[in-house]
Design a protein around this motif. Structure first.
Motif, PDB file in Angstrom:
ATOM      1  N   PRO A   1      -7.612   7.347   4.095  1.00 12.38           N
ATOM      2  CA  PRO A   1      -6.212   7.022   3.790  1.00 12.38           C
ATOM      3  C   PRO A   1      -5.499   6.449   5.000  1.00 12.38           C
ATOM      4  CG  PRO A   1      -6.489   9.381   4.088  1.00 12.38           C
ATOM      5  CD  PRO A   1      -7.869   8.796   4.105  1.00 12.38           C
ATOM      6  N   VAL A   2      -4.516   5.580   4.728  1.00 10.44           N
ATOM      7  CA  VAL A   2      -3.756   4.903   5.786  1.00 10.44           C
ATOM      8  C   VAL A   2      -2.269   5.066   5.507  1.00 10.44           C
ATOM      9  CG1 VAL A   2      -3.199   2.670   6.826  1.00 10.44           C
ATOM     10  CG2 VAL A   2      -5.579   3.208   6.248  1.00 10.44           C
ATOM     11  N   THR A   3      -1.517   5.508   6.513  1.00 10.12           N
ATOM     12  CA  THR A   3      -0.056   5.530   6.423  1.00 10.12           C
ATOM     13  C   THR A   3       0.513   4.750   7.601  1.00 10.12           C
ATOM     14  OG1 THR A   3       0.107   7.626   7.640  1.00 10.12           O
ATOM     15  CG2 THR A   3      -0.002   7.754   5.250  1.00 10.12           C
ATOM     16  N   ILE A   4       1.538   3.946   7.331  1.00  9.69           N
ATOM     17  CA  ILE A   4       2.113   3.065   8.346  1.00  9.69           C
ATOM     18  C   ILE A   4       3.635   3.182   8.275  1.00  9.69           C
ATOM     19  CG2 ILE A   4       2.332   0.673   9.132  1.00  9.69           C
ATOM     20  CD1 ILE A   4      -0.377   0.123   7.788  1.00  9.69           C
ATOM     21  N   GLY A   5       4.261   3.278   9.427  1.00  8.31           N
ATOM     22  CA  GLY A   5       5.716   3.346   9.494  1.00  8.31           C
ATOM     23  C   GLY A   5       6.358   1.978   9.356  1.00  8.31           C
ATOM     24  N   GLU A   6       7.561   1.824   9.902  1.00  3.66           N
ATOM     25  CA  GLU A   6       8.305   0.569   9.776  1.00  3.66           C
ATOM     26  C   GLU A   6       7.766  -0.465  10.754  1.00  3.66           C
ATOM     27  OE1 GLU A   6      12.385   1.491  10.343  1.00  3.66           O
ATOM     28  OE2 GLU A   6      12.485   2.865   8.635  1.00  3.66           O
ATOM     29  N   ILE A   7       7.338  -1.612  10.213  1.00  3.31           N
ATOM     30  CA  ILE A   7       6.764  -2.684  11.027  1.00  3.31           C
ATOM     31  C   ILE A   7       7.655  -3.919  10.930  1.00  3.31           C
ATOM     32  CG2 ILE A   7       4.838  -4.307  11.213  1.00  3.31           C
ATOM     33  CD1 ILE A   7       4.085  -1.673  12.316  1.00  3.31           C
ATOM     34  N   ASP A   8       8.139  -4.397  12.101  1.00  2.00           N
ATOM     35  CA  ASP A   8       8.946  -5.617  12.125  1.00  2.00           C
ATOM     36  C   ASP A   8       8.084  -6.870  12.155  1.00  2.00           C
ATOM     37  OD1 ASP A   8      11.162  -4.025  12.184  1.00  2.00           O
ATOM     38  OD2 ASP A   8      11.558  -4.278  14.320  1.00  2.00           O
ATOM     39  N   GLY A   9       6.910  -6.788  12.785  1.00  5.07           N
ATOM     40  CA  GLY A   9       6.019  -7.946  12.902  1.00  5.07           C
ATOM     41  C   GLY A   9       5.176  -8.126  11.659  1.00  5.07           C
ATOM     42  N   SER A  10       4.159  -8.985  11.775  1.00  7.67           N
ATOM     43  CA  SER A  10       3.281  -9.234  10.637  1.00  7.67           C
ATOM     44  C   SER A  10       2.357  -8.040  10.412  1.00  7.67           C
ATOM     45  CB  SER A  10       2.455 -10.505  10.868  1.00  7.67           C
ATOM     46  OG  SER A  10       1.568 -10.336  11.958  1.00  7.67           O
ATOM     47  N   LEU A  11       1.899  -7.904   9.170  1.00 10.37           N
ATOM     48  CA  LEU A  11       1.024  -6.811   8.785  1.00 10.37           C
ATOM     49  C   LEU A  11      -0.142  -7.374   7.998  1.00 10.37           C
ATOM     50  CD1 LEU A  11       0.525  -3.718   8.563  1.00 10.37           C
ATOM     51  CD2 LEU A  11       1.862  -3.791   6.427  1.00 10.37           C
ATOM     52  N   ARG A  12      -1.367  -7.113   8.478  1.00 11.57           N
ATOM     53  CA  ARG A  12      -2.578  -7.569   7.788  1.00 11.57           C
ATOM     54  C   ARG A  12      -3.494  -6.377   7.570  1.00 11.57           C
ATOM     55  NH1 ARG A  12      -0.847 -11.893  10.784  1.00 11.57           N
ATOM     56  NH2 ARG A  12      -1.025 -13.952   9.802  1.00 11.57           N
ATOM     57  N   LEU A  13      -3.766  -6.084   6.303  1.00 14.74           N
ATOM     58  CA  LEU A  13      -4.626  -4.967   5.933  1.00 14.74           C
ATOM     59  C   LEU A  13      -5.747  -5.489   5.060  1.00 14.74           C
ATOM     60  CD1 LEU A  13      -1.855  -2.393   4.861  1.00 14.74           C
ATOM     61  CD2 LEU A  13      -2.806  -2.737   7.145  1.00 14.74           C
ATOM     62  N   SER A  14      -6.993  -5.098   5.361  1.00 12.45           N
ATOM     63  CA  SER A  14      -8.115  -5.556   4.539  1.00 12.45           C
ATOM     64  C   SER A  14      -9.252  -4.550   4.609  1.00 12.45           C
ATOM     65  CB  SER A  14      -8.602  -6.932   5.015  1.00 12.45           C
ATOM     66  OG  SER A  14      -9.037  -6.880   6.360  1.00 12.45           O
ATOM     67  N   GLY A  15     -10.005  -4.452   3.511  1.00 12.33           N
ATOM     68  CA  GLY A  15     -11.184  -3.604   3.479  1.00 12.33           C
ATOM     69  C   GLY A  15     -10.890  -2.144   3.712  1.00 12.33           C
ATOM     70  N   ILE A  16      -9.951  -1.583   2.939  1.00 12.55           N
ATOM     71  CA  ILE A  16      -9.570  -0.176   3.119  1.00 12.55           C
ATOM     72  C   ILE A  16      -9.954   0.606   1.867  1.00 12.55           C
ATOM     73  CG2 ILE A  16      -7.654   1.436   3.436  1.00 12.55           C
ATOM     74  CD1 ILE A  16      -6.238  -0.777   5.039  1.00 12.55           C
ATOM     75  N   SER A  17     -10.686   1.691   2.074  1.00 10.38           N
ATOM     76  CA  SER A  17     -11.077   2.568   0.978  1.00 10.38           C
ATOM     77  C   SER A  17     -10.269   3.853   1.081  1.00 10.38           C
ATOM     78  CB  SER A  17     -12.587   2.875   1.055  1.00 10.38           C
ATOM     79  OG  SER A  17     -12.959   3.753   0.016  1.00 10.38           O
ATOM     80  N   GLY A  18      -9.176   3.909   0.343  1.00  6.23           N
ATOM     81  CA  GLY A  18      -8.283   5.055   0.407  1.00  6.23           C
ATOM     82  C   GLY A  18      -6.865   4.631   0.099  1.00  6.23           C
ATOM     83  N   LYS A  19      -5.987   5.597  -0.105  1.00  9.00           N
ATOM     84  CA  LYS A  19      -4.586   5.317  -0.384  1.00  9.00           C
ATOM     85  C   LYS A  19      -3.922   4.676   0.829  1.00  9.00           C
ATOM     86  CE  LYS A  19      -0.231   7.620  -1.621  1.00  9.00           C
ATOM     87  NZ  LYS A  19       0.419   8.926  -1.928  1.00  9.00           N
ATOM     88  N   VAL A  20      -3.084   3.669   0.579  1.00 12.30           N
ATOM     89  CA  VAL A  20      -2.347   2.975   1.641  1.00 12.30           C
ATOM     90  C   VAL A  20      -0.856   3.080   1.334  1.00 12.30           C
ATOM     91  CG1 VAL A  20      -1.904   0.783   2.795  1.00 12.30           C
ATOM     92  CG2 VAL A  20      -4.236   1.369   2.077  1.00 12.30           C
ATOM     93  N   GLU A  21      -0.081   3.572   2.312  1.00 14.55           N
ATOM     94  CA  GLU A  21       1.370   3.674   2.140  1.00 14.55           C
ATOM     95  C   GLU A  21       2.057   3.087   3.361  1.00 14.55           C
ATOM     96  OE1 GLU A  21       4.788   6.744   0.560  1.00 14.55           O
ATOM     97  OE2 GLU A  21       2.765   7.495   0.982  1.00 14.55           O
TER      98      GLU A  21
END
Length: 261
Positions: free
Chosen positions: A140-160
């Motif tokens: 699982p992946v959790t991410i806070g507030e991001i002002d810049g670009s965000l690139r997510l790929s190939g993740i097995s699990g919940k993403v928030e």
């Protein structure tokens, strides 16, 4: 058939992206991290310039990204293995410059290190104005507030994702995706190849065009400022507010919901 093909293609792509992790955790399933008796911690701090690039890849375990207004990145990685040999067979390499921070699992290629059983727990405290990229994460992946670009790929699990303020490109997720969008950059947001439920939480004053295609599941406009119209067998078009930058959602095997925030 088109919907099914899109979903199967997304799952196949995800399997290929996560293939490097199989050597790190074998095929055996574990109930929790208590199975890994050998442990080591990495605790480091780094200074980063505004707009710095941060990358994390090939991790077998959870990833938690907190964000702050400081210029300091704090890295905590717990390395785990069932045996000391498993732990000795891999490292998590860290490369740092003022404009970049790159972290990646690296495994020895000897015969003794082909089928190790290992996991990692990653906690990052980052400046919120970085460009963040996560790739090949099995957990699982959790991410806070991001002002810049965000690139997510190939993740097995919940993403928030608490808030995505810059350009976002999210693809190849096997699990639920929850993301809050208070505003959009000119480039908008692209979400594709998700095997699971997708929920996009849009600010009440957000203006965006919505392009939704290849969906194998329900599509819902659950906010008063969002409108959607069906334009094909699994395609929809709509807008939030008066329209603007594009939110593109495609190749989803699961429901898609646009919610108010």
């Amino acid at each position: 058939m088109r919907q099914k093909s899109i979903a199967l293609f997304g799952i196949a792509v995800l399997a290929l992206m996560l293939a490097p992790l199989t050597g790190a955790q074998s095929q055996r399933k574990h109930v929790d991290d208590r199975d890994y008796s050998e442990r080591e911690e990495i605790n480091q701090t780094y200074e980063l310039a505004p707009g710095a690039r941060v990358e994390l890849s090939v991790i077998s375990g959870s990833v938690d990204v907190e964000t702050t207004t400081s210029t300091t990145a704090e890295v905590r990685i717990v390395r785990m293995g069932e045996t000391r040999k498993d732990l000795d067979c891999y490292t998590v390499g860290i490369e740092h410059t003022p404009t970049s921070l790159v972290m990646r699992h690296r495994q020895e290629r000897t015969d003794d290190c082909q089928n190790i059983r290992a996991r990692q727990q990653v906690t990052l405290r980052l400046p919120r104005n970085v460009d963040l990229k996560l790739n090949a994460i099995s957990g699982p992946v959790t991410i806070g507030e991001i002002d810049g670009s965000l690139r997510l790929s190939g993740i097995s699990g919940k993403v928030e994702v608490a808030q995505a303020l810059g350009y976002s490109d999210i693809s190849g997720i096997s699990g639920v995706l929850l993301i809050t969008i208070p505003r959009l950059s000119v480039r908008g947001i692209r979400v594709s190849g998700i095997s699971g439920r997708v929920e996009l939480r849009l600010a009440s004053n957000l203006n965006a065009d919505l392009n939704v295609s290849g969906i194998n599941g329900d599509v819902n406009a659950a906010a008063p400022h969002v409108t959607l119209s069906k334009v094909g067998h699994s395609d929809f078009r709509g807008r939030a507010g008066s329209g603007g930058s594009v939110i593109s959602v495609s190749g989803i095997s699961g429901s898609v919901t646009f919610r108010g925030e």
